[in-house]
Scaffold this motif. Structure first.
Motif, PDB file in Angstrom:
ATOM      1  N   TYR A   1      48.946  -2.857 -32.015  1.00 20.95           N
ATOM      2  CA  TYR A   1      48.014  -1.966 -31.572  1.00 20.95           C
ATOM      3  C   TYR A   1      46.993  -2.309 -30.658  1.00 20.95           C
ATOM      4  O   TYR A   1      46.728  -1.411 -29.904  1.00 20.95           O
ATOM      5  CB  TYR A   1      47.771  -1.359 -32.854  1.00 20.95           C
ATOM      6  CG  TYR A   1      46.654  -0.094 -32.747  1.00 20.95           C
ATOM      7  CD1 TYR A   1      47.031   1.129 -32.184  1.00 20.95           C
ATOM      8  CD2 TYR A   1      45.226  -0.627 -32.841  1.00 20.95           C
ATOM      9  CE1 TYR A   1      46.082   1.990 -32.017  1.00 20.95           C
ATOM     10  CE2 TYR A   1      44.382   0.446 -32.629  1.00 20.95           C
ATOM     11  CZ  TYR A   1      44.905   1.527 -32.162  1.00 20.95           C
ATOM     12  OH  TYR A   1      43.677   2.729 -32.080  1.00 20.95           O
ATOM     13  N   ASN A   2      46.400  -3.334 -30.818  1.00 22.62           N
ATOM     14  CA  ASN A   2      45.229  -3.739 -30.155  1.00 22.62           C
ATOM     15  C   ASN A   2      45.852  -4.106 -28.489  1.00 22.62           C
ATOM     16  O   ASN A   2      44.729  -4.420 -27.908  1.00 22.62           O
ATOM     17  CB  ASN A   2      44.513  -4.701 -30.793  1.00 22.62           C
ATOM     18  CG  ASN A   2      45.120  -6.087 -30.713  1.00 22.62           C
ATOM     19  OD1 ASN A   2      46.503  -6.039 -30.742  1.00 22.62           O
ATOM     20  ND2 ASN A   2      44.608  -7.302 -30.824  1.00 22.62           N
ATOM     21  N   ASP A   3      46.962  -4.109 -28.350  1.00 26.12           N
ATOM     22  CA  ASP A   3      47.297  -4.383 -27.061  1.00 26.12           C
ATOM     23  C   ASP A   3      47.617  -3.296 -26.139  1.00 26.12           C
ATOM     24  O   ASP A   3      47.961  -3.348 -24.924  1.00 26.12           O
ATOM     25  CB  ASP A   3      48.648  -5.200 -27.173  1.00 26.12           C
ATOM     26  CG  ASP A   3      48.589  -6.614 -27.724  1.00 26.12           C
ATOM     27  OD1 ASP A   3      47.479  -7.458 -27.178  1.00 26.12           O
ATOM     28  OD2 ASP A   3      49.356  -7.171 -28.497  1.00 26.12           O
ATOM     29  N   VAL A   4      47.618  -2.117 -26.725  1.00 20.05           N
ATOM     30  CA  VAL A   4      48.081  -0.836 -26.133  1.00 20.05           C
ATOM     31  C   VAL A   4      46.838   0.137 -25.692  1.00 20.05           C
ATOM     32  O   VAL A   4      45.694  -0.056 -26.248  1.00 20.05           O
ATOM     33  CB  VAL A   4      48.869   0.192 -26.756  1.00 20.05           C
ATOM     34  CG1 VAL A   4      50.189  -0.694 -27.310  1.00 20.05           C
ATOM     35  CG2 VAL A   4      48.360   0.675 -28.102  1.00 20.05           C
ATOM     36  N   ASP A   5      47.063   0.915 -24.476  1.00 18.47           N
ATOM     37  CA  ASP A   5      46.067   1.845 -24.104  1.00 18.47           C
ATOM     38  C   ASP A   5      46.299   3.103 -24.819  1.00 18.47           C
ATOM     39  O   ASP A   5      47.203   3.259 -25.564  1.00 18.47           O
ATOM     40  CB  ASP A   5      46.043   2.007 -22.608  1.00 18.47           C
ATOM     41  CG  ASP A   5      47.501   2.371 -22.020  1.00 18.47           C
ATOM     42  OD1 ASP A   5      48.369   2.982 -22.727  1.00 18.47           O
ATOM     43  OD2 ASP A   5      47.882   1.909 -20.946  1.00 18.47           O
ATOM     44  N   ILE A   6      45.687   4.218 -24.365  1.00 18.57           N
ATOM     45  CA  ILE A   6      45.717   5.534 -24.945  1.00 18.57           C
ATOM     46  C   ILE A   6      46.929   5.964 -24.903  1.00 18.57           C
ATOM     47  O   ILE A   6      47.340   6.953 -25.653  1.00 18.57           O
ATOM     48  CB  ILE A   6      44.590   6.095 -24.231  1.00 18.57           C
ATOM     49  CG1 ILE A   6      44.542   7.595 -25.318  1.00 18.57           C
ATOM     50  CG2 ILE A   6      45.059   6.618 -22.982  1.00 18.57           C
ATOM     51  CD1 ILE A   6      43.164   8.332 -24.871  1.00 18.57           C
ATOM     52  N   ASN A   7      47.957   5.628 -23.725  1.00 15.22           N
ATOM     53  CA  ASN A   7      49.240   6.147 -23.453  1.00 15.22           C
ATOM     54  C   ASN A   7      50.542   5.445 -24.138  1.00 15.22           C
ATOM     55  O   ASN A   7      51.577   5.671 -24.203  1.00 15.22           O
ATOM     56  CB  ASN A   7      49.601   5.908 -22.113  1.00 15.22           C
ATOM     57  CG  ASN A   7      48.567   6.893 -21.325  1.00 15.22           C
ATOM     58  OD1 ASN A   7      48.459   7.903 -21.440  1.00 15.22           O
ATOM     59  ND2 ASN A   7      47.844   6.386 -20.207  1.00 15.22           N
ATOM     60  N   GLY A   8      49.850   4.499 -25.043  1.00 15.63           N
ATOM     61  CA  GLY A   8      50.847   3.679 -25.778  1.00 15.63           C
ATOM     62  C   GLY A   8      51.597   2.586 -25.211  1.00 15.63           C
ATOM     63  O   GLY A   8      52.366   1.811 -25.659  1.00 15.63           O
ATOM     64  N   HIS A   9      50.960   2.088 -23.726  1.00 13.34           N
ATOM     65  CA  HIS A   9      51.601   1.117 -23.225  1.00 13.34           C
ATOM     66  C   HIS A   9      50.609   0.061 -23.349  1.00 13.34           C
ATOM     67  O   HIS A   9      49.551  -0.006 -23.483  1.00 13.34           O
ATOM     68  CB  HIS A   9      51.634   1.374 -21.565  1.00 13.34           C
ATOM     69  CG  HIS A   9      52.403   2.594 -21.375  1.00 13.34           C
ATOM     70  ND1 HIS A   9      51.872   3.680 -20.339  1.00 13.34           N
ATOM     71  CD2 HIS A   9      53.505   3.005 -21.689  1.00 13.34           C
ATOM     72  CE1 HIS A   9      52.698   4.747 -20.345  1.00 13.34           C
ATOM     73  NE2 HIS A   9      53.664   4.398 -21.193  1.00 13.34           N
ATOM     74  N   ILE A  10      51.176  -1.322 -23.014  1.00 14.64           N
ATOM     75  CA  ILE A  10      50.316  -2.433 -23.094  1.00 14.64           C
ATOM     76  C   ILE A  10      49.379  -2.235 -22.029  1.00 14.64           C
ATOM     77  O   ILE A  10      49.671  -1.977 -20.893  1.00 14.64           O
ATOM     78  CB  ILE A  10      51.375  -3.758 -22.762  1.00 14.64           C
ATOM     79  CG1 ILE A  10      52.280  -3.892 -23.948  1.00 14.64           C
ATOM     80  CG2 ILE A  10      50.424  -5.046 -23.013  1.00 14.64           C
ATOM     81  CD1 ILE A  10      51.878  -4.070 -25.359  1.00 14.64           C
ATOM     82  N   ASN A  11      48.095  -2.660 -22.402  1.00 19.25           N
ATOM     83  CA  ASN A  11      46.896  -2.358 -21.429  1.00 19.25           C
ATOM     84  C   ASN A  11      47.145  -3.458 -20.463  1.00 19.25           C
ATOM     85  O   ASN A  11      47.236  -4.706 -20.723  1.00 19.25           O
ATOM     86  CB  ASN A  11      45.606  -2.537 -22.322  1.00 19.25           C
ATOM     87  CG  ASN A  11      44.435  -2.292 -21.729  1.00 19.25           C
ATOM     88  OD1 ASN A  11      44.066  -3.046 -20.584  1.00 19.25           O
ATOM     89  ND2 ASN A  11      43.579  -1.428 -22.103  1.00 19.25           N
ATOM     90  N   SER A  12      46.587  -3.169 -19.134  1.00 21.56           N
ATOM     91  CA  SER A  12      46.507  -4.069 -18.059  1.00 21.56           C
ATOM     92  C   SER A  12      45.894  -5.487 -18.160  1.00 21.56           C
ATOM     93  O   SER A  12      46.132  -6.372 -17.941  1.00 21.56           O
ATOM     94  CB  SER A  12      46.037  -3.236 -16.608  1.00 21.56           C
ATOM     95  OG  SER A  12      46.820  -2.443 -16.321  1.00 21.56           O
ATOM     96  N   VAL A  13      44.595  -4.961 -19.129  1.00 22.37           N
ATOM     97  CA  VAL A  13      43.722  -6.134 -19.206  1.00 22.37           C
ATOM     98  C   VAL A  13      44.339  -7.181 -20.178  1.00 22.37           C
ATOM     99  O   VAL A  13      44.274  -8.535 -20.236  1.00 22.37           O
ATOM    100  CB  VAL A  13      42.297  -5.745 -19.680  1.00 22.37           C
ATOM    101  CG1 VAL A  13      41.419  -6.994 -20.326  1.00 22.37           C
ATOM    102  CG2 VAL A  13      41.872  -4.934 -18.656  1.00 22.37           C
TER     103      VAL A  13
END
Length: 92
Positions: free
Chosen positions: A10-22
């Motif tokens: 969960y802590n890897d994702v952004d608001i869209n449910g994709h892995i966050n760029s950072v």
């Protein structure tokens, strides 16, 4: 060469449910240990996003040493889909 495989949460994702760029960037930079960073600084960091990954996906990191200070990284989902490519160039 496969250098690491990680699970995503969960802590890897952004608001869209994709892995966050950072998070991709953090995971790439974590391929080297603290000792490495005591003697090497990042000169250039490039990243190209190819496909999305989601929480629960397993990501494999493949590293190729282009020359002494330059490393190419491929991040691939467990289904074989390449998610992104990165190039890290270090000062020595």
């Amino acid at each position: 060469e496969l250098v690491r495989t990680i699970d995503t949460y969960y802590n890897d994702v952004d608001i869209n449910g994709h892995i966050n760029s950072v998070k991709y960037i953090e995971h790439v930079l974590d391929l080297w240990d603290m000792e490495w960073y005591r003697t090497h600084q990042i000169k250039r960091f490039e990243i190209a996003y190819v496909a999305e990954a989601h929480a629960g996906d397993q990501l494999s990191f493949y590293m190729e040493k282009e020359d002494t200070p330059t490393y190419n990284i491929r991040i691939v989902r467990s289904d074989g889909t390449e998610c992104c490519r990165s190039k890290v160039v270090f000062f020595y």
